[in-house]
Design a protein around this motif. Structure first.
Motif, PDB file in Angstrom:
ATOM      1  N   UNK A   1       0.865  -1.185   0.000  1.00 32.05           N
ATOM      2  CA  UNK A   1       0.000   0.000   0.000  1.00 32.05           C
ATOM      3  C   UNK A   1       0.895   1.225   0.000  1.00 32.05           C
ATOM      4  N   UNK A   2       0.300   2.409   0.090  1.00 33.01           N
ATOM      5  CA  UNK A   2       1.092   3.630   0.133  1.00 33.01           C
ATOM      6  C   UNK A   2       1.941   3.720   1.397  1.00 33.01           C
ATOM      7  N   UNK A   3       1.575   2.965   2.420  1.00 36.01           N
ATOM      8  CA  UNK A   3       2.283   3.058   3.695  1.00 36.01           C
ATOM      9  C   UNK A   3       2.940   1.751   4.133  1.00 36.01           C
ATOM     10  N   UNK A   4       2.769   0.668   3.380  1.00 38.51           N
ATOM     11  CA  UNK A   4       3.259  -0.638   3.815  1.00 38.51           C
ATOM     12  C   UNK A   4       3.958  -1.368   2.676  1.00 38.51           C
ATOM     13  N   UNK A   5       5.181  -1.832   2.948  1.00 34.44           N
ATOM     14  CA  UNK A   5       5.941  -2.636   1.991  1.00 34.44           C
ATOM     15  C   UNK A   5       6.496  -3.859   2.712  1.00 34.44           C
ATOM     16  N   UNK A   6       6.686  -4.932   1.962  1.00 32.49           N
ATOM     17  CA  UNK A   6       7.202  -6.149   2.556  1.00 32.49           C
ATOM     18  C   UNK A   6       8.238  -6.810   1.671  1.00 32.49           C
ATOM     19  N   UNK A   7       9.076  -7.599   2.283  1.00 35.24           N
ATOM     20  CA  UNK A   7      10.088  -8.340   1.533  1.00 35.24           C
ATOM     21  C   UNK A   7      10.300  -9.700   2.183  1.00 35.24           C
ATOM     22  N   UNK A   8      10.451 -10.735   1.343  1.00 32.99           N
ATOM     23  CA  UNK A   8      10.765 -12.084   1.801  1.00 32.99           C
ATOM     24  C   UNK A   8      11.838 -12.650   0.883  1.00 32.99           C
ATOM     25  N   UNK A   9      12.856 -13.277   1.470  1.00 32.23           N
ATOM     26  CA  UNK A   9      13.896 -13.972   0.711  1.00 32.23           C
ATOM     27  C   UNK A   9      14.162 -15.321   1.365  1.00 32.23           C
ATOM     28  N   UNK A  10      14.185 -16.360   0.545  1.00 33.12           N
ATOM     29  CA  UNK A  10      14.406 -17.720   1.024  1.00 33.12           C
ATOM     30  C   UNK A  10      15.495 -18.352   0.173  1.00 33.12           C
ATOM     31  N   UNK A  11      16.456 -19.010   0.804  1.00 36.85           N
ATOM     32  CA  UNK A  11      17.534 -19.659   0.060  1.00 36.85           C
ATOM     33  C   UNK A  11      17.873 -20.999   0.694  1.00 36.85           C
ATOM     34  N   UNK A  12      18.345 -21.899  -0.162  1.00 35.19           N
ATOM     35  CA  UNK A  12      18.733 -23.246   0.277  1.00 35.19           C
ATOM     36  C   UNK A  12      20.002 -23.632  -0.461  1.00 35.19           C
ATOM     37  N   UNK A  13      20.921 -24.232   0.258  1.00 37.08           N
ATOM     38  CA  UNK A  13      22.168 -24.684  -0.359  1.00 37.08           C
ATOM     39  C   UNK A  13      22.592 -25.991   0.291  1.00 37.08           C
ATOM     40  N   UNK A  14      23.050 -26.926  -0.534  1.00 33.72           N
ATOM     41  CA  UNK A  14      23.620 -28.158   0.007  1.00 33.72           C
ATOM     42  C   UNK A  14      24.664 -28.700  -0.953  1.00 33.72           C
ATOM     43  N   UNK A  15      25.615 -29.461  -0.390  1.00 33.56           N
ATOM     44  CA  UNK A  15      26.683 -30.041  -1.181  1.00 33.56           C
ATOM     45  C   UNK A  15      27.211 -31.272  -0.461  1.00 33.56           C
ATOM     46  N   UNK A  16      27.811 -32.176  -1.238  1.00 32.28           N
ATOM     47  CA  UNK A  16      28.467 -33.328  -0.627  1.00 32.28           C
ATOM     48  C   UNK A  16      29.878 -32.985  -0.172  1.00 32.28           C
ATOM     49  N   UNK A  17      30.370 -31.825  -0.589  1.00 36.83           N
ATOM     50  CA  UNK A  17      31.695 -31.383  -0.176  1.00 36.83           C
ATOM     51  C   UNK A  17      32.794 -31.894  -1.081  1.00 36.83           C
ATOM     52  N   UNK A  18      33.883 -31.131  -1.151  1.00 36.79           N
ATOM     53  CA  UNK A  18      34.998 -31.563  -1.998  1.00 36.79           C
ATOM     54  C   UNK A  18      35.895 -32.570  -1.288  1.00 36.79           C
ATOM     55  N   UNK A  19      35.773 -32.725   0.003  1.00 37.22           N
ATOM     56  CA  UNK A  19      36.322 -33.865   0.728  1.00 37.22           C
ATOM     57  C   UNK A  19      35.150 -34.788   1.019  1.00 37.22           C
ATOM     58  N   UNK A  20      35.336 -36.079   0.820  1.00 37.69           N
ATOM     59  CA  UNK A  20      34.241 -37.042   0.825  1.00 37.69           C
ATOM     60  C   UNK A  20      33.321 -36.889   2.034  1.00 37.69           C
ATOM     61  N   UNK A  21      32.027 -36.702   1.750  1.00 39.32           N
ATOM     62  CA  UNK A  21      30.978 -36.709   2.771  1.00 39.32           C
ATOM     63  C   UNK A  21      31.226 -35.677   3.877  1.00 39.32           C
ATOM     64  N   UNK A  22      31.614 -34.482   3.491  1.00 39.81           N
ATOM     65  CA  UNK A  22      31.812 -33.417   4.474  1.00 39.81           C
ATOM     66  C   UNK A  22      30.978 -32.187   4.140  1.00 39.81           C
ATOM     67  N   UNK A  23      30.021 -32.330   3.222  1.00 44.75           N
ATOM     68  CA  UNK A  23      29.342 -31.170   2.670  1.00 44.75           C
ATOM     69  C   UNK A  23      28.400 -30.474   3.629  1.00 44.75           C
ATOM     70  N   UNK A  24      28.191 -29.172   3.397  1.00 48.12           N
ATOM     71  CA  UNK A  24      27.270 -28.379   4.212  1.00 48.12           C
ATOM     72  C   UNK A  24      25.869 -28.370   3.635  1.00 48.12           C
TER      73      UNK A  24
END
Length: 726
Positions: free
Chosen positions: A205-228
């Motif tokens: 509206x003229x007086x109300x603004x909103x923002x939403x941000x969503x992110x996801x990240x995953x990996x197996x890692x470059x050393x075996x089975x150490x990913x975040x």
């Protein structure tokens, strides 16, 4: 292990925001000058000329621009982070002048700058201090961020104890009334990596603004089975009923798992059949064997998890043009757990690797309120701006930990095994911190500005330790009231409208040994003291097509913890660093831009004996402090008249030491990034990128608490990504 060496297609949070901007303008018949104006909204390489006159609260609460702040400020924006493919705060900050990072899950997002590391560098979130960096910080997803700002040198006058080497401020995206906008990212790539993001701004509206941000990240890692993996959701509502009042309610939620790679063991040369050349030298001849490059020595049920939530309410009211009142109330809660085998020491007698066991849990609750009043007025006929305020927070922090017995595993095929029992020792920390601060900017003449500031605080700290049986350990517990007082003063002089020089003096204070969450009765000294002298220049050149910043500095830290007898420590140590920093950017043609920086630091301990190992280190360089660093980034748009951009960058890190004895030398290295982006249409772009393009093997960090191993950097990885804007 061989699968780790394959180049597979990959997408990460490297989305490109600008490749279609200039091509789209050209296709619509706009002139080159008109097309260039689009860059005001969509940045490819980062354009310091525009940033020099940008107000950056990280350097001051006086609404000063980077140009008018008597200190070195660096910034990387959301578009730059996406363009260059930086998925985490660590990767993005590491690209700024004179900064390197650690990458260790035991100290996530640990930085080194201006000769200092670890807890001597404060991490802020939207300008607020939540605790020591090596305890509370997480890598974080860049998709949710508006920028990362770095203030170099002591920043205690703004943010309290700590911040001797500088402060890193992580700034979230906020809602605004500029219009509706959105972004969506999708990626997949090498090491089984997936990165996703979606978010946007909506004017409700003229007086109300909103923002939403969503992110996801995953990996197996470059050393075996150490990913975040990580999931980050940020959202905010901005209510602005009039031009002089705004109310913003925001929340930041993060759940993550850190990578569980703690390092690769050092081996005697006689035990290594394939030593990796050129990455380190050691007084005892230790090397890294290539056969262990991608081996995971952690236990099978390892964990480095956390979740946190952080609601904030910020109110700004300007009852007149001369007065602005601001207040931010916040609550922060976090639960963190590390359950790992973290230390890997090669045993020459058995030919095996001896592992430890260590676990620690954090339960943190922090509630605080920060308020200020800004006054704009005339003082003896000179324009003046004054801000005065208070900062209060209450902390409850419970740290539970244990050290179960370790084991021994095969060098090349370690049995992962399990962790074992979790018998805990509990250590609560509580504090109440109240600070009063003031800053002032006085225009002595039309060209000369005097910027001053001070902060006086009281920190009422209670540290308690309990034994394994639950009994109170009075010998290592204590209460203390810290009374830090810090100040700074700087002169800013406009030589010409385009060239500004400055000189400043600032002070800082921090715990003498451990960070403020860990200091025990044996380290119950007053805070250490530091001071910095700095001078520099900030300039726009070539009729506005280039910019340059340069600084020289001298920092001395006194009263740091040093060992004086086999079982006695004292606060008589010292540390000093001197250096020079240069950075600049130039748009060489309408479609070709170059960014470059170089830094040199001469850092050394004064009187110092390492209290951890009893090593005489007077005159030695502190660990993980490079002598030289350099960065170069370039980008070319509209290649052959097509909606195509290509570019890349090189980062050079000079020689460092991996311990306080300076017997482990980490050799210099350079890594490169190349990318190309095709604008499918004005709202969709496709990017391909290769990081560590030469597949350089290098030591990124050496944790002094794990002296038998080093952290190796990420090998080459290829990636592709899609970005949609709507």
């Amino acid at each position: 292990m061989t699968s780790k060496l394959r180049l597979l297609p990959r997408i990460s949070l490297l989305a490109f925001a600008a490749a279609f901007a200039a091509p789209a303008a050209a296709q619509s018949g706009q002139s080159a000058g008109q097309a260039a104006s689009v860059d005001q909204e969509i940045t490819v390489t980062g354009w310091r000329l525009r940033q020099l006159d940008t107000v950056t609260p990280t350097g001051s609460r006086l609404d000063l621009s980077i140009r008018d702040t008597p200190a070195t400020l660096d910034r990387i924006t959301a578009d730059e982070m996406l363009t260059r493919g930086f998925r985490t705060v660590e990767e993005a900050t590491d690209s700024l002048p004179g900064i390197i990072s650690g990458g260790s899950p035991g100290n996530p997002t640990l930085f080194s700058m201006r000769g200092f590391t670890g807890e001597q560098i404060t991490i802020l979130h939207n300008g607020l201090y939540l605790g020591p960096a090596n305890m509370i910080n997480r890598p974080g997803n860049t998709f949710n961020l508006a920028s990362i700002d770095v203030l170099k040198g002591p920043a205690s006058v703004l943010y309290g104890q700590g911040a001797v080497g500088g402060a890193v401020n992580i700034v979230s995206k906020h809602p605004d009334f500029k219009g509706n906008s959105g972004q969506a990212l999708a990626s997949y790539g090498e090491f089984d990596t997936v990165s996703l993001g979606a978010g946007g701004n909506r004017v409700l509206s003229d007086t109300l603004a909103g923002r939403v941000d969503v992110s996801y990240h995953r990996s197996n890692g470059y050393v075996d089975d150490t990913g975040p993996h990580s999931f980050n959701a940020t959202g905010a509502l901005l209510y602005r009923p009039s031009s002089d009042l705004s109310v913003e309610l925001s929340v930041d939620y993060l759940r993550d798992r850190l990578p569980t790679y703690y390092g690769t063991p050092l081996l005697p040369a006689a035990a290594a059949t394939d030593p990796i050349p050129g990455i380190l030298t050691s007084a005892n001849g230790a090397v890294v064997d290539r056969r262990t490059r991608f081996v995971n020595y952690n236990v099978g049920d390892s964990r480095a998890n956390s979740w946190q939530v952080w609601p904030r309410l910020a109110v700004t009211w300007s009852p007149s043009d001369a007065v602005t009142l601001s207040n931010t109330a916040y609550y922060f809660h976090a639960d963190r757990a590390w359950i790992n085998a973290e230390s890997y020491a090669y045993n020459a007698a058995t030919g095996r690797v001896d592992r430890d066991r260590f676990f620690v849990f954090h339960n943190q609750d922090l509630v605080g309120d920060q308020g200020s009043a800004t006054f704009r007025h005339s003082l003896a006929g000179m324009a003046n701006q004054l801000v005065i305020g208070f900062d209060y927070n209450h902390l409850d922090f419970v740290r539970s930990r244990g050290f179960p017995d370790g084991d021994s595993v095969d060098l090349l095929r370690p049995a992962r095994g399990s962790f074992g029992a979790l018998d805990r020792r509990v250590s609560p920390t509580r504090w109440d911190q109240i600070a009063l601060f003031a800053e002032d900017a006085l225009d002595l003449t039309a060209k000369l500005k005097l910027v001053t500031g001070l902060r006086a605080e009281r920190l009422y700290l209670t540290r308690e330790n309990y034994n394994l049986d639950g009994s109170f350990n009075a010998g290592s517990s204590f209460r203390r009231v810290y009374k830090p007082f810090n100040w700074r003063a700087g002169l800013v002089y406009d030589v010409t409208p385009a060239i500004t020089t400055y000189a400043s003096f600032s002070t800082g204070q921090d715990p003498v040994g451990s960070n403020i969450f860990l200091v025990n009765a044996g380290q119950n000294f007053a805070l250490s003291n530091s001071r910095q002298v700095e001078a520099g220049v900030k300039a726009a050149l070539l009729n506005g097509r280039a910019s340059l910043t340069a600084a020289v500095y001298d920092i001395e830290r006194r009263n740091i913890l040093t060992q004086v007898a086999i079982d006695t420590v004292s606060n008589i140590g010292s540390q000093r660093s001197r250096g020079i920093e240069l950075s600049g950017e130039a748009r060489l043609t309408p479609h070709w831009a170059v960014t470059a920086s170089g830094t040199y630091v001469d850092a050394a301990y004064g009187s110092f004996t390492d209290p951890n190992y009893g090593v005489a280190a007077s005159g030695n360089r502190p660990p993980n402090v490079p002598d030289w660093t350099a960065n170069v980034w370039t980008s070319v748009q509209q290649i052959a008249g097509l909606p195509l951009e290509a570019g890349g960058g090189v980062k050079y890190v000079g020689q460092r030491y991996g311990n306080t004895a300076n017997t482990l030398v980490l050799r210099p290295y350079a890594t490169g990034i190349v990318y190309a982006t095709w604008a499918v249409n004005p709202r969709l772009s496709l990017t391909g990128r290769v990081n560590n393009v030469w597949n350089k093997t290098f030591v990124q960090w050496a944790d002094i608490y794990y002296p038998a191993q080093v952290m190796l950097g990420e090998p080459r990885r290829a990636e592709v990504s899609l970005l949609a804007r709507f």
